[in-house]
Design an enzyme around this catalytic site. Structure first.
Site, PDB file in Angstrom:
ATOM      1  N   ASP A   1       0.857  -1.178   0.000  1.00 51.59           N
ATOM      2  CA  ASP A   1       0.000   0.000   0.000  1.00 51.59           C
ATOM      3  C   ASP A   1       0.899   1.235   0.000  1.00 51.59           C
ATOM      4  OD1 ASP A   1      -1.725   2.091   0.553  1.00 51.59           O
ATOM      5  OD2 ASP A   1      -2.868   1.003   2.066  1.00 51.59           O
ATOM      6  N   HIS A   2       0.864   1.983  -1.105  1.00 47.94           N
ATOM      7  CA  HIS A   2       1.785   3.112  -1.253  1.00 47.94           C
ATOM      8  C   HIS A   2       1.428   4.280  -0.334  1.00 47.94           C
ATOM      9  CE1 HIS A   2       5.244   4.768  -2.985  1.00 47.94           C
ATOM     10  NE2 HIS A   2       5.004   4.550  -4.265  1.00 47.94           N
TER      11      HIS A   2
END
Length: 478
Positions: free
Chosen positions: A448-449
């Site tokens: 998850d950036h």
């Protein structure tokens, strides 16, 4: 005079809102006692057996097998005083364990006093509700119990013709190590040994390798229909219907498949996914696996490359704890977990489930091996409970078991990263300045950036790769 009590479908845990009636264990006219299992339901995550909160006689079943019922809707009516005499008291809601969060962890309240024989599924609807009944006492929480064993699949011939030819061409030239009985088994099944991934010591193909490959290669029956006398052979599930032209079968989306679809859509369109890849020489890991299989300390557990990968990921999380986090949208906070509940994606007859090993960071290698074995056995038997799948922090998906090199896995909702572990193959590799045949695999880390920058993801993936390249590195970091 008779006293009628309605039993409403309880929340089976984690705030679930509905469940499917799988099988009634009682019928109208049966006598039931407190804690006796009366019905088996399927939630979005697991099979659950519900016990009776009353002693008495069943007067009505308000839902049929195959029906989807919302939590709080009555499903059965019991006459608790059929003779006009006082009956055994029901368990009061105040005596039940307190709920926690959105739904209570599934807790039973004793062994059933009377077990009912399972009856075949009925296709006819249950009788409808009658006159208004008095309000019942609060229902106790549900109790998770082992699910019924899945029916055995009919034997199907192994692929032949063009499929086998393509496999043979793709694997031509590989040196095959296998004992004579294993070679005979492969011939009997029509399996090309050169196409079978080897897990035995020194790259030898075992009997289990051949059987596993043959099972994966079995052809699936198409969703076709050949007339009223020919049943649809695929596992369509309850409520499937065939179109008038016989060319399609339509299956309602429910239970695990429905929950999986919702979770994957939510994850894919909420968390910005980034995936990084790494190709790794795992020859030393394969040698370690072979040695551990001969070690008396590990004789009672299954040792596979996945075990070493899981250990490597746990060490990488210890070195880079920021990867072990989740995003709280409602509170607008990042939640860093000080524990690791290691999820293992498992393909089961009921669909994809992701149970996790609780506090995996506290386990030694043997304990981790036992945890993996127990988790896998429970998932394949369909006995994974909602509690087993809750509060995961990071996940591994072993796509290599299907012969797949790698992929771009979608995050398990509520987690910041997922590691895909690909198939291990013998390939030409530059080792100490020379081209040699080595065992090689591919890793893919999706994250998850919002929580994980590219550098952090690269550090974690690199650490996992270093341990798989040289397991002795774990002694330095462990």
């Amino acid at each position: 005079m008779p006293t009628f009590e309605q039993f409403k479908l309880p929340d089976a845990g984690e705030g679930l809102t509905e469940a499917e009636i799988v099988q009634w264990h009682v019928s109208v006219g049966d006598e039931v006692t407190v804690n006796q299992t009366i019905v088996e339901i399927e939630t979005a995550k697991s099979l659950v057996e519900l016990p009776s909160p009353y002693t008495g006689v069943v007067t009505e079943l308000l839902a049929a097998e195959g029906d989807t019922v919302e939590v709080g809707v009555p499903i059965i009516v019991v006459d608790t005083d059929p003779t006009g005499e006082p009956s055994a008291p029901a368990v009061a809601a105040a005596d039940a364990p307190a709920a926690e969060g959105s739904g209570a962890v599934l807790v039973g309240y004793g062994v059933a006093e009377q077990a009912s024989a399972r009856r075949p599924r009925r296709g006819t609807p249950a009788p409808g509700p009658t006159a208004e009944r008095p309000a019942p006492v609060a229902a106790p929480p549900a109790r998770v119990t082992p699910a019924a064993a899945a029916p055995a699949q009919p034997a199907r011939p192994a692929p032949s013709g063009p499929i086998r030819a393509l496999v043979s061409a793709a694997t031509a030239g590989r040196t095959v190590l296998a004992k004579p009985p294993v070679r005979k088994l492969a011939r009997d099944l029509g399996v090309e040994l050169a196409s079978v991934p080897a897990t035995g010591p020194g790259g030898i193909i075992t009997r289990e390798d051949v059987l596993a490959y043959n099972a994966r290669s079995e052809p699936r029956t198409l969703a076709t229909y050949a007339g009223d006398d020919s049943p649809w052979l695929n596992d369509a599930g309850t409520g499937s219907t065939v179109t008038p032209d016989g060319r399609q079968t339509r299956v309602p989306v429910k239970s695990v498949r429905k929950r999986t679809a919702e979770a994957m859509v939510q994850s894919a369109f909420t968390a910005p996914h980034v995936t990084e890849f790494h190709t790794v020489d795992v020859t030393k890991t394969m040698k370690l696996v072979a040695r551990l299989r001969e070690d008396r300390e590990f004789k009672d557990v299954r040792v596979t490359p996945l075990l070493i990968t899981a250990r490597a990921l746990l060490l990488a999380v210890r070195r880079h704890p920021d990867i072990n986090a989740s995003w709280d949208e409602a509170a607008q906070e990042i939640v860093y977990k000080h524990y690791v509940n290691l999820g293992i994606a498992a393909a089961t007859p009921r669909g994809l489930v992701v149970p996790n090993i609780k506090d995996a960071h506290r386990l030694d290698l043997k304990g981790l091996a036992q945890g993996l074995s127990d988790l896998t056995a429970t998932a394949r038997a369909g006995r994974t409970s909602p509690a087993d799948m809750s509060d995961g922090t990071i996940t591994i998906t072993n796509v290599g078991v299907f012969g797949i090199d790698t992929g771009t896995p979608i995050l398990n909702p509520g987690e910041a990263a997922i590691l895909a572990f690909g198939a291990i193959r013998e390939q030409p590799w530059v080792h100490k300045g020379k081209i040699k045949k080595r065992w090689v695999t591919q890793l893919a880390l999706s994250f998850d950036h919002r929580l994980v920058d590219g550098a952090l993801g690269a550090y974690v993936l690199s650490d996992v790769a270093k341990i798989l390249e040289d397991p002795a590195q774990a002694l330095v970091w462990g």
